[in-house]
Design a protein around this motif. Sequence first.
Motif, PDB file in Angstrom:
ATOM      1  N   ALA A  52       0.812  -1.099  -0.031  1.00 22.10           N
ATOM      2  CA  ALA A  52      -0.045   0.000  -0.024  1.00 22.10           C
ATOM      3  C   ALA A  52       0.851   1.082  -0.053  1.00 22.10           C
ATOM      4  N   ILE A  53       0.249   2.441  -0.500  1.00 22.86           N
ATOM      5  CA  ILE A  53       0.857   3.696  -0.310  1.00 22.86           C
ATOM      6  C   ILE A  53       0.166   4.502   0.353  1.00 22.86           C
ATOM      7  N   ALA A  54       0.720   5.702   1.051  1.00 22.06           N
ATOM      8  CA  ALA A  54       0.146   6.654   1.534  1.00 22.06           C
ATOM      9  C   ALA A  54       0.365   8.037   0.913  1.00 22.06           C
ATOM     10  N   PRO A  55      -0.450   8.397   0.116  1.00 16.48           N
ATOM     11  CA  PRO A  55       0.356   9.603  -0.928  1.00 16.48           C
ATOM     12  C   PRO A  55       0.309  10.808  -0.060  1.00 16.48           C
ATOM     13  N   ASN A  56       1.492  11.505  -0.420  1.00 15.85           N
ATOM     14  CA  ASN A  56       1.643  13.012   0.104  1.00 15.85           C
ATOM     15  C   ASN A  56       1.041  13.869  -0.661  1.00 15.85           C
ATOM     16  N   GLN A  57       0.847  13.775  -2.140  1.00 14.61           N
ATOM     17  CA  GLN A  57       0.271  14.610  -3.138  1.00 14.61           C
ATOM     18  C   GLN A  57      -0.371  13.781  -4.146  1.00 14.61           C
ATOM     19  N   ARG A  58      -1.423  14.696  -4.671  1.00 15.06           N
ATOM     20  CA  ARG A  58      -2.281  13.731  -5.631  1.00 15.06           C
ATOM     21  C   ARG A  58      -1.555  13.531  -6.926  1.00 15.06           C
ATOM     22  N   GLU A  59      -1.267  12.348  -7.404  1.00 13.70           N
ATOM     23  CA  GLU A  59      -0.473  12.170  -8.599  1.00 13.70           C
ATOM     24  C   GLU A  59      -1.267  10.947  -9.368  1.00 13.70           C
ATOM     25  N   PRO A  60      -1.599  11.348 -10.611  1.00 11.91           N
ATOM     26  CA  PRO A  60      -2.176  10.254 -11.585  1.00 11.91           C
ATOM     27  C   PRO A  60      -1.305   9.066 -11.617  1.00 11.91           C
ATOM     28  N   SER A  61      -2.000   8.044 -11.821  1.00  8.43           N
ATOM     29  CA  SER A  61      -0.941   6.813 -12.015  1.00  8.43           C
ATOM     30  C   SER A  61      -0.804   6.314 -13.369  1.00  8.43           C
ATOM     31  N   GLY A  62      -1.469   7.268 -14.393  1.00 10.62           N
ATOM     32  CA  GLY A  62      -1.241   6.998 -15.854  1.00 10.62           C
ATOM     33  C   GLY A  62      -2.212   6.022 -16.364  1.00 10.62           C
ATOM     34  N   TRP A  63      -2.992   5.588 -15.431  1.00 13.10           N
ATOM     35  CA  TRP A  63      -4.103   4.399 -16.045  1.00 13.10           C
ATOM     36  C   TRP A  63      -5.403   5.118 -15.659  1.00 13.10           C
ATOM     37  N   ILE A  81     -12.617   7.111 -16.390  1.00  9.82           N
ATOM     38  CA  ILE A  81     -12.237   7.385 -14.822  1.00  9.82           C
ATOM     39  C   ILE A  81     -10.770   7.430 -14.796  1.00  9.82           C
ATOM     40  N   GLU A  82     -10.188   8.722 -14.274  1.00 12.74           N
ATOM     41  CA  GLU A  82      -8.655   8.828 -13.978  1.00 12.74           C
ATOM     42  C   GLU A  82      -8.372   7.918 -12.767  1.00 12.74           C
ATOM     43  N   LEU A  83      -7.278   6.988 -12.628  1.00 11.09           N
ATOM     44  CA  LEU A  83      -7.084   6.492 -11.391  1.00 11.09           C
ATOM     45  C   LEU A  83      -6.073   6.932 -10.743  1.00 11.09           C
ATOM     46  N   GLU A  84      -5.878   7.620  -9.590  1.00 14.10           N
ATOM     47  CA  GLU A  84      -4.745   8.028  -8.997  1.00 14.10           C
ATOM     48  C   GLU A  84      -3.979   6.938  -8.284  1.00 14.10           C
ATOM     49  N   LYS A  85      -2.681   7.201  -7.890  1.00 14.86           N
ATOM     50  CA  LYS A  85      -1.743   6.234  -7.684  1.00 14.86           C
ATOM     51  C   LYS A  85      -2.284   5.517  -6.233  1.00 14.86           C
ATOM     52  N   ALA A  86      -3.013   6.179  -5.236  1.00 14.50           N
ATOM     53  CA  ALA A  86      -3.206   5.426  -4.253  1.00 14.50           C
ATOM     54  C   ALA A  86      -4.450   4.361  -4.430  1.00 14.50           C
ATOM     55  N   MET A  87      -5.305   4.675  -5.190  1.00 17.28           N
ATOM     56  CA  MET A  87      -6.426   3.831  -5.559  1.00 17.28           C
ATOM     57  C   MET A  87      -6.030   2.748  -6.616  1.00 17.28           C
ATOM     58  N   MET A  88      -4.915   3.085  -7.371  1.00 17.29           N
ATOM     59  CA  MET A  88      -4.346   2.097  -8.355  1.00 17.29           C
ATOM     60  C   MET A  88      -3.871   1.127  -7.494  1.00 17.29           C
ATOM     61  N   THR A  89      -2.841   1.412  -6.555  1.00 18.60           N
ATOM     62  CA  THR A  89      -2.075   0.540  -5.921  1.00 18.60           C
ATOM     63  C   THR A  89      -2.878  -0.378  -4.904  1.00 18.60           C
ATOM     64  N   ASN A  90      -3.444   0.412  -3.969  1.00 14.49           N
ATOM     65  CA  ASN A  90      -4.327  -0.177  -3.016  1.00 14.49           C
ATOM     66  C   ASN A  90      -5.372  -0.952  -3.217  1.00 14.49           C
ATOM     67  N   VAL A  91      -6.064  -0.493  -4.143  1.00 10.67           N
ATOM     68  CA  VAL A  91      -7.426  -1.235  -4.619  1.00 10.67           C
ATOM     69  C   VAL A  91      -7.437  -2.015  -5.875  1.00 10.67           C
ATOM     70  N   ILE A  92      -6.988  -1.290  -6.990  1.00 10.31           N
ATOM     71  CA  ILE A  92      -7.247  -1.870  -8.245  1.00 10.31           C
ATOM     72  C   ILE A  92      -6.018  -2.953  -8.422  1.00 10.31           C
ATOM     73  N   GLY A  93      -4.852  -2.339  -8.194  1.00  8.31           N
ATOM     74  CA  GLY A  93      -3.835  -3.483  -8.374  1.00  8.31           C
ATOM     75  C   GLY A  93      -3.927  -4.835  -7.253  1.00  8.31           C
ATOM     76  N   THR A  94      -4.664  -4.522  -6.203  1.00  7.16           N
ATOM     77  CA  THR A  94      -4.400  -5.510  -5.173  1.00  7.16           C
ATOM     78  C   THR A  94      -5.475  -6.540  -5.527  1.00  7.16           C
ATOM     79  N   SER A  95      -6.604  -6.013  -5.918  1.00  4.30           N
ATOM     80  CA  SER A  95      -7.765  -6.846  -6.417  1.00  4.30           C
ATOM     81  C   SER A  95      -7.571  -7.553  -7.651  1.00  4.30           C
ATOM     82  N   MET A  96      -6.747  -7.226  -8.620  1.00  5.39           N
ATOM     83  CA  MET A  96      -6.358  -7.614  -9.836  1.00  5.39           C
ATOM     84  C   MET A  96      -5.451  -8.835  -9.356  1.00  5.39           C
ATOM     85  N   LEU A  97      -4.551  -8.836  -8.686  1.00  8.18           N
ATOM     86  CA  LEU A  97      -3.551 -10.020  -8.164  1.00  8.18           C
ATOM     87  C   LEU A  97      -4.388 -10.858  -7.449  1.00  8.18           C
ATOM     88  N   ALA A  98      -5.144 -10.754  -6.680  1.00 10.06           N
ATOM     89  CA  ALA A  98      -6.093 -11.582  -6.038  1.00 10.06           C
ATOM     90  C   ALA A  98      -6.988 -12.373  -7.100  1.00 10.06           C
TER      91      ALA A  98
END
Length: 623
Positions: A52-63, A81-98
């Motif tokens: 997981a990441i705890a973001p310091n500033q809003r960054e687009p994930s590029g996805w 929908i633009e997926l920012e880094k925290a949503m992409m890492t903590n939710v989408i990436g995690t769910s995709m791996l599972a």
Amino acid sequence: MPGPELASTLAAHHIALRHLPLDLLNPYSVRDCASRFLSQESRLNVLVLNAAIAPNQREPSGWIASSLEGRTPEQSSKNMIELEKAMMTNVIGTSMLAKALEPAMVKAAEEATHHDEKPRIALVSSELHRRLGDLEVTPQTIRSLVSLDQWNGMQTYKLTKLVQTIWLYALQRELGDDIDCVAISPGKYTCPCDAGSSADCACTVGFIPSTSLSRASPYAAQLFMSYFLHFMPFASNAEEGGRKVYQGSMESIKPFCRDNQARAAIYLKNGEPVSADSRVYDECLGQDWKRWIEHAVATVTTPIADLVPKKPNVLIVGGTAGIGAALARKLAWQLPTTSHITIAGRNSEAAAAVIADIRQHGSVEATNSSGVKVPVGEFAPVDCASMSDVKRFCAEYRQRLEARQGSLDILILTPGILSLKGWTPAISNSTIDRKMALHFYARMLIIRELGPVLSKEAIVMSVLDGKHSDAYDKAIIWNDLPLSQPGHYGLRSAMRHSIVMTDVMMQYFATRPDAEHSATFIHAYPGFVATSTSRNPALPLVVRLGLGLLSRLFASSPGECAYRLLKGMVHAQRLAISDSCPEGRWLNLDRDMVVRKRPVDEQIIERVQKDTWRLIDGQATGA
């Protein structure tokens, strides 16, 4: 999160460790990691989702992902929908791996002979998932909650931890009794109030400041969290967190029936089952979030991948160094593993380094002996100073495309040279100056020769200076466009002619009535970029030192430049597709911003294109 400490605990229990590369920010990496695992193992007993990441500033994930309301491939990208880094890492990436590893867990469940042998999904959660008050957290509100105007780093982290936990409970309801789902809060908790025990009370939040969770924070904040907060009474250390994650992942858990929730997941705090936030028990909300996440996982892509076919062919001429190499690396990361990226240039050793990155991060589809996708790239030698060699290269590239029954979807042209010399023949006996050959003539020849294999919605981008070009500049010598007559040539005039003629020719290619495609032609300005050209030993030492100093102070990196150019390319292509270009499908870029240019009249176009082809086709056939 206490990942390394968990690994140490596993090693202490004589459990063998093996490393698989994984970047949760990159869906291609997630799928590749799962494929590698499934090629080596048939079942999976325990899956620990710790990253997981705890973001310091809003960054687009590029996805991006399409909205839940639905979107067919033929529709526009307005519902993405633009997926920012925290949503992409903590939710989408995690769910995709599972999801990708679920078949191996189902296999383990089928082979389990005892309750304690059931496979388990362990999600490292946080008590912060409770700290959102009455805030409405639904798939319909998430876009606004992480939007730029409402963004807050800590709130975003809380949001992702709540959504993670809601998803886990919804997943447990779907899996039933075959697989256990456990959320583990690994921190140490104290209860300063008199009500309830430390296991049940949510008055304080356990915290492990010495992990890499703060890696996105400023350096001073990282030092403070790692070396000062570590000693606070509410803080826990990573070793203790690792032990708690191990216990929740590997050891037996006593039944938890307080809420009498059928098929509910288990939430562990201080090693004891407790109630999670009330929202995770809302089955309708859980189903909504699970559908939203699965839809995002199924449709996640990058903006540029959303505009090209599923198996795009990409050619980057001048891609062995500088901006071209950076664009190749960015495209390899942003395009599917079914892409075919060709790097063209003179330096095969430099190309090998770029292709090594492409193999690691994405591009051409191939498989190794285990059947796992291994992205590879392709190098094609060409000397852009020689028009005959450019023709040879184009003919061979066309043949390769036709053999694959493909078409060219993205063509990027970046060859160039930084030189203070006066008029210099491109090759022996050439009547074209070397700088103008690389910056203009070779590029236009490549577009002409590869025109027949451009796909219907191809993107063609020449990176030079689409910001400062002006076809109505009075300094343009229209009766000597190649500046071959005495007194006409100069470094400034050579650049001015090259960028103006690029504008004119891009308009010519985009407005040809006989073209069999409707490609978009882009003339881009990269800005001041710190490339290796400033270290060219042919330049005087004082120039190299001056450029080096200016680069450190003001220049952007090739990677940052490539990111902005690709962003601008996407913007330009979307404008072109939406028919928002009344002048035709040719546009100029100032990095990532579209610049409107005044169209030139037919007489100028006719003069430039005829003079260009006359000069190119009149060159000697020798290399």
